[in-house]
Design a protein around this motif. Structure first.
Motif, PDB file in Angstrom:
ATOM      1  N   HIS A 156       0.840  -1.209   0.000  1.00 26.24           N
ATOM      2  CA  HIS A 156       0.000   0.000   0.000  1.00 26.24           C
ATOM      3  C   HIS A 156       0.871   1.255   0.000  1.00 26.24           C
ATOM      4  CE1 HIS A 156      -3.337   2.491   2.164  1.00 26.24           C
ATOM      5  NE2 HIS A 156      -3.328   2.727   0.870  1.00 26.24           N
ATOM      6  N   LEU A 157       1.870   1.285   0.871  1.00 23.03           N
ATOM      7  CA  LEU A 157       2.800   2.415   0.918  1.00 23.03           C
ATOM      8  C   LEU A 157       3.522   2.559  -0.418  1.00 23.03           C
ATOM      9  CD1 LEU A 157       4.617   4.625   2.148  1.00 23.03           C
ATOM     10  CD2 LEU A 157       6.005   2.802   3.150  1.00 23.03           C
ATOM     11  N   SER A 158       4.023   1.470  -0.949  1.00 25.13           N
ATOM     12  CA  SER A 158       4.770   1.515  -2.213  1.00 25.13           C
ATOM     13  C   SER A 158       3.914   2.032  -3.361  1.00 25.13           C
ATOM     14  CB  SER A 158       5.314   0.122  -2.560  1.00 25.13           C
ATOM     15  OG  SER A 158       6.260  -0.277  -1.598  1.00 25.13           O
ATOM     16  N   ASN A 159       2.660   1.579  -3.435  1.00 26.30           N
ATOM     17  CA  ASN A 159       1.755   2.042  -4.496  1.00 26.30           C
ATOM     18  C   ASN A 159       1.509   3.546  -4.400  1.00 26.30           C
ATOM     19  OD1 ASN A 159       1.471  -0.454  -5.705  1.00 26.30           O
ATOM     20  ND2 ASN A 159      -0.348  -0.996  -4.518  1.00 26.30           N
ATOM     21  N   GLN A 160       1.224   4.048  -3.187  1.00 30.81           N
ATOM     22  CA  GLN A 160       0.995   5.493  -3.033  1.00 30.81           C
ATOM     23  C   GLN A 160       2.275   6.273  -3.293  1.00 30.81           C
ATOM     24  OE1 GLN A 160      -0.922   6.729   0.593  1.00 30.81           O
ATOM     25  NE2 GLN A 160      -2.942   6.413  -0.307  1.00 30.81           N
ATOM     26  N   PHE A 161       3.385   5.765  -2.831  1.00 31.63           N
ATOM     27  CA  PHE A 161       4.672   6.429  -3.023  1.00 31.63           C
ATOM     28  C   PHE A 161       4.951   6.584  -4.521  1.00 31.63           C
ATOM     29  CE2 PHE A 161       9.213   7.091  -3.039  1.00 31.63           C
ATOM     30  CZ  PHE A 161       9.482   7.716  -1.831  1.00 31.63           C
ATOM     31  N   LYS A 162       4.720   5.519  -5.274  1.00 33.80           N
ATOM     32  CA  LYS A 162       4.993   5.552  -6.708  1.00 33.80           C
ATOM     33  C   LYS A 162       4.018   6.496  -7.427  1.00 33.80           C
ATOM     34  CE  LYS A 162       6.267   3.045 -10.708  1.00 33.80           C
ATOM     35  NZ  LYS A 162       6.947   1.922 -11.211  1.00 33.80           N
ATOM     36  N   LYS A 163       2.744   6.522  -7.001  1.00 38.35           N
ATOM     37  CA  LYS A 163       1.764   7.429  -7.619  1.00 38.35           C
ATOM     38  C   LYS A 163       2.180   8.889  -7.424  1.00 38.35           C
ATOM     39  CE  LYS A 163      -2.424   4.650  -7.354  1.00 38.35           C
ATOM     40  NZ  LYS A 163      -3.719   4.474  -6.675  1.00 38.35           N
ATOM     41  N   VAL A 164       2.697   9.202  -6.258  1.00 32.47           N
ATOM     42  CA  VAL A 164       3.045  10.596  -5.941  1.00 32.47           C
ATOM     43  C   VAL A 164       4.407  10.984  -6.521  1.00 32.47           C
ATOM     44  CG1 VAL A 164       3.554  12.207  -4.058  1.00 32.47           C
ATOM     45  CG2 VAL A 164       1.588  10.673  -3.871  1.00 32.47           C
ATOM     46  N   THR A 165       5.390  10.113  -6.391  1.00 34.86           N
ATOM     47  CA  THR A 165       6.759  10.486  -6.777  1.00 34.86           C
ATOM     48  C   THR A 165       7.190   9.954  -8.137  1.00 34.86           C
ATOM     49  OG1 THR A 165       7.791   8.539  -5.778  1.00 34.86           O
ATOM     50  CG2 THR A 165       7.476  10.473  -4.346  1.00 34.86           C
ATOM     51  N   GLY A 166       6.525   8.905  -8.611  1.00 29.40           N
ATOM     52  CA  GLY A 166       6.940   8.257  -9.847  1.00 29.40           C
ATOM     53  C   GLY A 166       8.036   7.234  -9.619  1.00 29.40           C
ATOM     54  N   LEU A 167       8.434   7.057  -8.358  1.00 29.72           N
ATOM     55  CA  LEU A 167       9.504   6.122  -7.998  1.00 29.72           C
ATOM     56  C   LEU A 167       9.007   5.142  -6.941  1.00 29.72           C
ATOM     57  CD1 LEU A 167      12.288   8.800  -7.369  1.00 29.72           C
ATOM     58  CD2 LEU A 167      11.995   7.462  -9.464  1.00 29.72           C
ATOM     59  N   THR A 168       9.619   3.984  -6.886  1.00 32.29           N
ATOM     60  CA  THR A 168       9.329   3.082  -5.778  1.00 32.29           C
ATOM     61  C   THR A 168      10.141   3.561  -4.573  1.00 32.29           C
ATOM     62  OG1 THR A 168      11.152   1.571  -6.252  1.00 32.29           O
ATOM     63  CG2 THR A 168       9.033   1.115  -7.361  1.00 32.29           C
ATOM     64  N   PRO A 169       9.712   3.237  -3.363  1.00 32.27           N
ATOM     65  CA  PRO A 169      10.504   3.635  -2.188  1.00 32.27           C
ATOM     66  C   PRO A 169      11.936   3.089  -2.237  1.00 32.27           C
ATOM     67  CG  PRO A 169       8.345   2.869  -1.500  1.00 32.27           C
ATOM     68  CD  PRO A 169       8.456   2.595  -2.974  1.00 32.27           C
ATOM     69  N   PHE A 171      13.766   2.365  -4.910  1.00 34.11           N
ATOM     70  CA  PHE A 171      14.547   3.099  -5.902  1.00 34.11           C
ATOM     71  C   PHE A 171      14.896   4.490  -5.376  1.00 34.11           C
ATOM     72  CE2 PHE A 171      15.155   5.433  -9.950  1.00 34.11           C
ATOM     73  CZ  PHE A 171      16.167   4.650 -10.468  1.00 34.11           C
ATOM     74  N   PHE A 172      13.935   5.137  -4.717  1.00 34.55           N
ATOM     75  CA  PHE A 172      14.170   6.451  -4.111  1.00 34.55           C
ATOM     76  C   PHE A 172      15.328   6.369  -3.121  1.00 34.55           C
ATOM     77  CE2 PHE A 172      13.521   9.420  -0.595  1.00 34.55           C
ATOM     78  CZ  PHE A 172      13.414  10.632  -1.258  1.00 34.55           C
ATOM     79  N   LYS A 173      15.312   5.338  -2.294  1.00 35.22           N
ATOM     80  CA  LYS A 173      16.347   5.164  -1.277  1.00 35.22           C
ATOM     81  C   LYS A 173      17.717   4.927  -1.928  1.00 35.22           C
ATOM     82  CE  LYS A 173      16.979   2.590   2.997  1.00 35.22           C
ATOM     83  NZ  LYS A 173      16.403   1.578   3.874  1.00 35.22           N
ATOM     84  N   LYS A 174      17.750   4.149  -3.004  1.00 30.54           N
ATOM     85  CA  LYS A 174      19.006   3.877  -3.706  1.00 30.54           C
ATOM     86  C   LYS A 174      19.584   5.140  -4.333  1.00 30.54           C
ATOM     87  CE  LYS A 174      18.103  -0.919  -4.862  1.00 30.54           C
ATOM     88  NZ  LYS A 174      17.657  -1.816  -5.928  1.00 30.54           N
ATOM     89  N   LEU A 175      18.716   5.979  -4.854  1.00 30.05           N
ATOM     90  CA  LEU A 175      19.169   7.215  -5.482  1.00 30.05           C
ATOM     91  C   LEU A 175      19.708   8.216  -4.468  1.00 30.05           C
ATOM     92  CD1 LEU A 175      16.403   7.951  -8.137  1.00 30.05           C
ATOM     93  CD2 LEU A 175      18.732   7.197  -8.548  1.00 30.05           C
ATOM     94  N   LYS A 176      19.292   8.036  -3.200  1.00 30.41           N
ATOM     95  CA  LYS A 176      19.659   8.973  -2.138  1.00 30.41           C
ATOM     96  C   LYS A 176      19.262  10.400  -2.516  1.00 30.41           C
ATOM     97  CE  LYS A 176      21.913   6.186   0.692  1.00 30.41           C
ATOM     98  NZ  LYS A 176      21.278   5.696   1.853  1.00 30.41           N
ATOM     99  N   LEU A 177      18.077  10.512  -3.123  1.00 29.64           N
ATOM    100  CA  LEU A 177      17.584  11.830  -3.505  1.00 29.64           C
ATOM    101  C   LEU A 177      17.361  12.676  -2.261  1.00 29.64           C
ATOM    102  CD1 LEU A 177      14.929  11.043  -6.257  1.00 29.64           C
ATOM    103  CD2 LEU A 177      17.143  12.108  -6.556  1.00 29.64           C
ATOM    104  N   LYS A 178      17.951  13.806  -2.255  1.00 28.50           N
ATOM    105  CA  LYS A 178      17.781  14.698  -1.111  1.00 28.50           C
ATOM    106  C   LYS A 178      16.629  15.678  -1.345  1.00 28.50           C
ATOM    107  CE  LYS A 178      21.419  13.078   0.980  1.00 28.50           C
ATOM    108  NZ  LYS A 178      21.235  11.827   1.622  1.00 28.50           N
ATOM    109  N   LYS A 179      16.038  15.627  -2.526  1.00 35.28           N
ATOM    110  CA  LYS A 179      14.974  16.591  -2.859  1.00 35.28           C
ATOM    111  C   LYS A 179      13.681  16.192  -2.160  1.00 35.28           C
ATOM    112  CE  LYS A 179      12.762  19.004  -6.646  1.00 35.28           C
ATOM    113  NZ  LYS A 179      12.327  20.037  -5.787  1.00 35.28           N
ATOM    114  N   ARG A 180      13.318  16.998  -1.206  1.00 38.70           N
ATOM    115  CA  ARG A 180      12.056  16.828  -0.511  1.00 38.70           C
ATOM    116  C   ARG A 180      11.290  18.112  -0.658  1.00 38.70           C
ATOM    117  NH1 ARG A 180      12.926  16.245   4.941  1.00 38.70           N
ATOM    118  NH2 ARG A 180      10.716  15.845   5.099  1.00 38.70           N
TER     119      ARG A 180
END
Length: 186
Positions: A156-169, A171-180
């Motif tokens: 559920h978290l992963s689906n909402q995360f991907k809908k909002v950000t376009g990324l899976t949690p 993948f986001f964590k691997k990228l270490k994106l600091k953009k919040r």
């Protein structure tokens, strides 16, 4: 007397408002997210100076009832998601309605009218920002984050995360994106 302040959604904002009030010599009873209570009558303080000082910090003094209620709802959402250890296990509508002491249907309609999004969508956006923050801290597993944010599970978290950000949690964590997104912009 209570005064309401727009975009006051963090502890940093509270500290800034406290400093402004002290600098202007305004005695206050309390400072909370989105509101302050001052001891003095408005006539004895210079509201224009207060407005100007708040504006310099990216804050705004409000006097419109709809805007004030909307800002209170935003602050309840921010407090619930970003400053509580766990999100309450009751329905969001019940929680907000109880905190505001208003009928949820009225609050929901008002919020959508003023902001252009629903309360539930605002809650989702805030939960995803909180999830980003927790992912970047790298202290909790995805399962723990899902539990902390009151999701039914990781999927559920992963689906909402991907809908909002376009990324899976992950993948986001691997990228270490600091953009919040700042809380004021949600």
């Amino acid at each position: 007397m209570k005064l309401y302040i727009k975009h006051m959604v963090s502890l940093h904002c509270k500290m800034s408002v406290k400093a402004i009030l002290e600098e202007l010599g305004v005695d206050y009873v309390y400072i909370d997210l989105g509101e302050i209570e001052i001891k003095e009558n408005t006539n004895s303080i210079d509201l224009n100076m207060l407005k100007s000082a708040l504006h310099n910090c990216g804050l705004e003094l409000m006097d419109d009832k709809k805007a004030i209620l909307t800002e209170k709802i935003k602050n309840i959402i921010v407090e619930m998601i970003h400053y509580e250890n766990y999100i309450p296990k009751v329905k969001n509508s019940e929680y907000i309605s109880e905190k505001m002491n208003y009928d949820y249907n009225y609050l929901s309609t008002l919020f959508s009218e003023v902001t252009g999004i629903t309360i539930e969508h605002s809650i989702i956006l805030n939960k995803i920002e909180r999830a980003k923050e927790l992912l970047l801290y790298d202290e909790l597993s995805l399962t723990q984050i899902a539990d902390k944010l009151n999701y039914s599970g990781v999927a559920h978290l992963s689906n909402q995360f991907k809908k909002v950000t376009g990324l899976t949690p992950s993948f986001f964590k691997k990228l270490k994106l600091k953009k919040r997104v700042s809380l004021e912009d949600i």
